[in-house]
Design a protein around this motif. Structure first.
Motif, PDB file in Angstrom:
ATOM      1  N   ASP A   9      31.651  38.258  42.307  1.00  0.00           N
ATOM      2  CA  ASP A   9      32.729  37.545  43.005  1.00  0.00           C
ATOM      3  C   ASP A   9      34.030  37.582  42.232  1.00  0.00           C
ATOM      4  O   ASP A   9      35.111  37.460  42.828  1.00  0.00           O
ATOM      5  CB  ASP A   9      32.338  36.080  43.225  1.00  0.00           C
ATOM      6  CG  ASP A   9      31.078  35.927  44.049  1.00  0.00           C
ATOM      7  OD1 ASP A   9      30.934  36.665  45.041  1.00  0.00           O
ATOM      8  OD2 ASP A   9      30.238  35.075  43.688  1.00  0.00           O
ATOM      9  N   GLY A  10      33.932  37.705  40.929  1.00  0.00           N
ATOM     10  CA  GLY A  10      35.147  37.652  40.138  1.00  0.00           C
ATOM     11  C   GLY A  10      34.927  38.005  38.684  1.00  0.00           C
ATOM     12  O   GLY A  10      33.898  38.579  38.317  1.00  0.00           O
ATOM     13  N   GLN A  11      35.901  37.628  37.839  1.00  0.00           N
ATOM     14  CA  GLN A  11      35.890  38.035  36.436  1.00  0.00           C
ATOM     15  C   GLN A  11      36.920  37.198  35.686  1.00  0.00           C
ATOM     16  O   GLN A  11      37.619  36.366  36.264  1.00  0.00           O
ATOM     17  CB  GLN A  11      36.213  39.516  36.329  1.00  0.00           C
ATOM     18  CG  GLN A  11      37.536  39.926  36.969  1.00  0.00           C
ATOM     19  CD  GLN A  11      38.741  39.763  36.082  1.00  0.00           C
ATOM     20  OE1 GLN A  11      38.789  40.286  34.978  1.00  0.00           O
ATOM     21  NE2 GLN A  11      39.744  39.008  36.541  1.00  0.00           N
ATOM     22  N   ASP A  12      37.043  37.452  34.380  1.00  0.00           N
ATOM     23  CA  ASP A  12      38.107  36.814  33.608  1.00  0.00           C
ATOM     24  C   ASP A  12      38.787  37.850  32.733  1.00  0.00           C
ATOM     25  O   ASP A  12      38.140  38.696  32.122  1.00  0.00           O
ATOM     26  CB  ASP A  12      37.552  35.656  32.770  1.00  0.00           C
ATOM     27  CG  ASP A  12      36.796  36.117  31.533  1.00  0.00           C
ATOM     28  OD1 ASP A  12      35.890  36.958  31.685  1.00  0.00           O
ATOM     29  OD2 ASP A  12      37.094  35.631  30.428  1.00  0.00           O
ATOM     30  N   ASN A  13      40.122  37.794  32.719  1.00  0.00           N
ATOM     31  CA  ASN A  13      40.929  38.709  31.913  1.00  0.00           C
ATOM     32  C   ASN A  13      42.359  38.178  31.843  1.00  0.00           C
ATOM     33  O   ASN A  13      42.757  37.336  32.664  1.00  0.00           O
ATOM     34  CB  ASN A  13      40.942  40.117  32.516  1.00  0.00           C
ATOM     35  CG  ASN A  13      39.962  41.064  31.825  1.00  0.00           C
ATOM     36  OD1 ASN A  13      40.043  41.280  30.621  1.00  0.00           O
ATOM     37  ND2 ASN A  13      39.027  41.610  32.580  1.00  0.00           N
ATOM     38  N   PRO A  14      43.165  38.665  30.907  1.00  0.00           N
ATOM     39  CA  PRO A  14      44.581  38.287  30.875  1.00  0.00           C
ATOM     40  C   PRO A  14      45.321  38.770  32.124  1.00  0.00           C
ATOM     41  O   PRO A  14      44.941  39.780  32.729  1.00  0.00           O
ATOM     42  CB  PRO A  14      45.102  38.982  29.610  1.00  0.00           C
ATOM     43  CG  PRO A  14      43.887  39.156  28.754  1.00  0.00           C
ATOM     44  CD  PRO A  14      42.772  39.439  29.718  1.00  0.00           C
ATOM     45  N   VAL A  15      46.392  38.071  32.493  1.00  0.00           N
ATOM     46  CA  VAL A  15      47.085  38.385  33.745  1.00  0.00           C
ATOM     47  C   VAL A  15      47.684  39.783  33.733  1.00  0.00           C
ATOM     48  O   VAL A  15      47.746  40.442  34.788  1.00  0.00           O
ATOM     49  CB  VAL A  15      48.176  37.337  34.063  1.00  0.00           C
ATOM     50  CG1 VAL A  15      47.561  35.997  34.385  1.00  0.00           C
ATOM     51  CG2 VAL A  15      49.176  37.204  32.928  1.00  0.00           C
ATOM     52  N   THR A  16      48.115  40.266  32.573  1.00  0.00           N
ATOM     53  CA  THR A  16      48.692  41.614  32.517  1.00  0.00           C
ATOM     54  C   THR A  16      47.657  42.654  32.906  1.00  0.00           C
ATOM     55  O   THR A  16      47.941  43.588  33.668  1.00  0.00           O
ATOM     56  CB  THR A  16      49.233  41.915  31.105  1.00  0.00           C
ATOM     57  OG1 THR A  16      50.128  40.878  30.717  1.00  0.00           O
ATOM     58  CG2 THR A  16      49.961  43.238  31.082  1.00  0.00           C
ATOM     59  N   LEU A  17      46.450  42.495  32.411  1.00  0.00           N
ATOM     60  CA  LEU A  17      45.382  43.433  32.748  1.00  0.00           C
ATOM     61  C   LEU A  17      44.978  43.298  34.210  1.00  0.00           C
ATOM     62  O   LEU A  17      44.716  44.294  34.895  1.00  0.00           O
ATOM     63  CB  LEU A  17      44.183  43.202  31.833  1.00  0.00           C
ATOM     64  CG  LEU A  17      43.074  44.256  31.878  1.00  0.00           C
ATOM     65  CD1 LEU A  17      42.397  44.364  30.533  1.00  0.00           C
ATOM     66  CD2 LEU A  17      42.038  43.927  32.942  1.00  0.00           C
ATOM     67  N   ILE A  18      44.951  42.067  34.720  1.00  0.00           N
ATOM     68  CA  ILE A  18      44.604  41.826  36.126  1.00  0.00           C
ATOM     69  C   ILE A  18      45.591  42.553  37.030  1.00  0.00           C
ATOM     70  O   ILE A  18      45.204  43.208  38.005  1.00  0.00           O
ATOM     71  CB  ILE A  18      44.605  40.313  36.421  1.00  0.00           C
ATOM     72  CG1 ILE A  18      43.445  39.632  35.689  1.00  0.00           C
ATOM     73  CG2 ILE A  18      44.501  40.048  37.928  1.00  0.00           C
ATOM     74  CD1 ILE A  18      43.539  38.112  35.645  1.00  0.00           C
ATOM     75  N   HIS A  19      46.875  42.471  36.670  1.00  0.00           N
ATOM     76  CA  HIS A  19      47.900  43.148  37.471  1.00  0.00           C
ATOM     77  C   HIS A  19      47.832  44.661  37.299  1.00  0.00           C
ATOM     78  O   HIS A  19      47.823  45.420  38.267  1.00  0.00           O
ATOM     79  CB  HIS A  19      49.287  42.642  37.080  1.00  0.00           C
ATOM     80  CG  HIS A  19      50.396  43.366  37.773  1.00  0.00           C
ATOM     81  ND1 HIS A  19      51.344  44.097  37.093  1.00  0.00           N
ATOM     82  CD2 HIS A  19      50.697  43.502  39.103  1.00  0.00           C
ATOM     83  CE1 HIS A  19      52.183  44.631  37.958  1.00  0.00           C
ATOM     84  NE2 HIS A  19      51.807  44.291  39.186  1.00  0.00           N
ATOM     85  N   ASN A  20      47.776  45.110  36.059  1.00  0.00           N
ATOM     86  CA  ASN A  20      47.793  46.537  35.771  1.00  0.00           C
ATOM     87  C   ASN A  20      46.602  47.270  36.388  1.00  0.00           C
ATOM     88  O   ASN A  20      46.720  48.419  36.813  1.00  0.00           O
ATOM     89  CB  ASN A  20      47.817  46.738  34.255  1.00  0.00           C
ATOM     90  CG  ASN A  20      48.071  48.173  33.853  1.00  0.00           C
ATOM     91  OD1 ASN A  20      47.150  48.890  33.519  1.00  0.00           O
ATOM     92  ND2 ASN A  20      49.325  48.600  33.889  1.00  0.00           N
ATOM     93  N   SER A  21      45.453  46.585  36.445  1.00  0.00           N
ATOM     94  CA  SER A  21      44.243  47.195  37.003  1.00  0.00           C
ATOM     95  C   SER A  21      44.126  46.997  38.513  1.00  0.00           C
ATOM     96  O   SER A  21      43.115  47.362  39.111  1.00  0.00           O
ATOM     97  CB  SER A  21      43.005  46.613  36.311  1.00  0.00           C
ATOM     98  OG  SER A  21      43.046  46.852  34.922  1.00  0.00           O
TER      99      SER A  21
END
Length: 337
Positions: free
Chosen positions: A208-220
């Motif tokens: 359903d989801g994951q955790d990561n920094p926002v920069t990586l969330i956007h970049n990916s």
């Protein structure tokens, strides 16, 4: 006049001798630098800066070839490649090195740092440098700590605004015990998985989801398969820039200076870029349609209380001596404000 010109030429030749001697210690080398994120992510931008600096400082004799996006495998595969000497350089989450040096697990303790400035200061402390030195026994040489940022949670099912909203969510986590314990304790179903498999798993609803920094969330481009972002900032992720010891041992003293100098300059650049991208990425995620929530201080306090057993277990595995060193480094930074 001729005599003066001759003296000038002689002086110039003498002044170049140290430089020439130093350059003579630098051999032609092609260096493979593998990392997980894309070229336009702060990790990739830092890698590009490092490659530029290596080329410049080696007088063009060293060429760093960049392999982005996990092209040569996931982080753990790349660590093995460095130890075997088939890849020369990588950068990855510090906590992943706990399988090599158990004390690196300290970097993944939840809510360890209050902000990036505090984290940078601790990462530049003698404590963090001594931790890097321990990698040499594992055929790795740590150069410096880069920044990935604070981790936040996303999912495709519902907004998370309170502790109970996490319950039942199937969340991909790093392949580390502390992350598995953290999210299972919060009521989620933690699914350890390599990053390279994550996007497809979210797209097919395997998680359903994951955790990561926002920069990586956007970049990916996770916004394509995730609707909800909650700014939990639950764990800070320093990254270790390191080289293969087999490669390092082949370098001359001057070549080692080239790498150390390039690492120091690239680290300062990478951290600044990372901070700038964090702010712009959050705005971009909102524009892309993600619903962004922040937890209230009361909810964060509830989460901190719930995960106390996780923190206790993680710190127990690290050992009292290392824990004392880390806490002293954090206290020193906070006391300097």
């Amino acid at each position: 006049m001729r005599k003066f010109a001759k003296l000038l030429c002689t002086a110039a030749a003498v002044s170049l001798l140290p430089l020439s001697a130093a350059m003579a210690q630098i051999s032609e080398r092609t260096i493979k630098f593998a990392f997980l994120n894309q070229m336009d992510h702060p990790q990739g931008l830092g890698a590009q800066k490092f490659a530029e600096l290596i080329k410049q400082k080696s007088g063009g004799k060293h060429t760093v070839k960049l392999f982005a996006g996990g092209a040569l495998g996931g982080d753990l595969q790349t660590v093995s490649a460095l130890q075997g000497g088939t890849v020369e350089v990588t950068v990855l989450n510090a906590g992943l090195l706990a399988s090599q040096v158990k004390e690196f697990a300290a970097m993944d303790i939840p809510f360890l740092f209050n902000n990036s400035k505090e984290a940078f200061a601790v990462m530049d402390s003698d404590f963090a440098k001594r931790l890097l030195n321990r990698l040499q026994d594992k055929n790795l040489v740590g150069l410096s700590y880069w920044d990935l940022g604070f981790r936040n949670m996303t999912n495709s099912k519902r907004p998370v605004t309170k502790l109970e909203d996490i319950s039942g969510l199937k969340l991909r986590v790093l392949q580390l015990p502390v992350y598995i314990d953290l999210f299972n304790t919060l009521g989620a179903n933690a699914v350890p998985m390599p990053f390279t498999e994550l996007y497809a798993a979210m797209e097919t609803k395997a998680v359903d989801g994951q955790d990561n920094p926002v920069t990586l969330i956007h970049n990916s481009k996770f916004y394509e398969v995730q609707k909800y972002l909650t700014l939990t900032r639950h764990t800070y992720n320093p990254q270790v820039l390191m080289v293969s010891k087999k490669f390092w041992d082949k370098l001359s003293a001057q070549e080692k200076k080239v790498f150390e100098s390039a690492a120091a300059e690239a680290t300062a650049y990478q951290r600044q870029v990372s901070l700038e991208r964090e702010a712009s990425s959050l705005e971009a995620l909102k524009k892309a349609g993600m619903q962004v929530n922040e937890l209230s201080p009361a909810e964060l306090a509830r989460i901190r209380e719930r995960i106390k057993p996780v923190v206790a277990k993680a710190t127990q595995n690290i050992g009292d001596a290392m824990l004392s060193e880390m806490n002293a480094a954090i206290a020193k930074v906070r006391g300097a404000k």
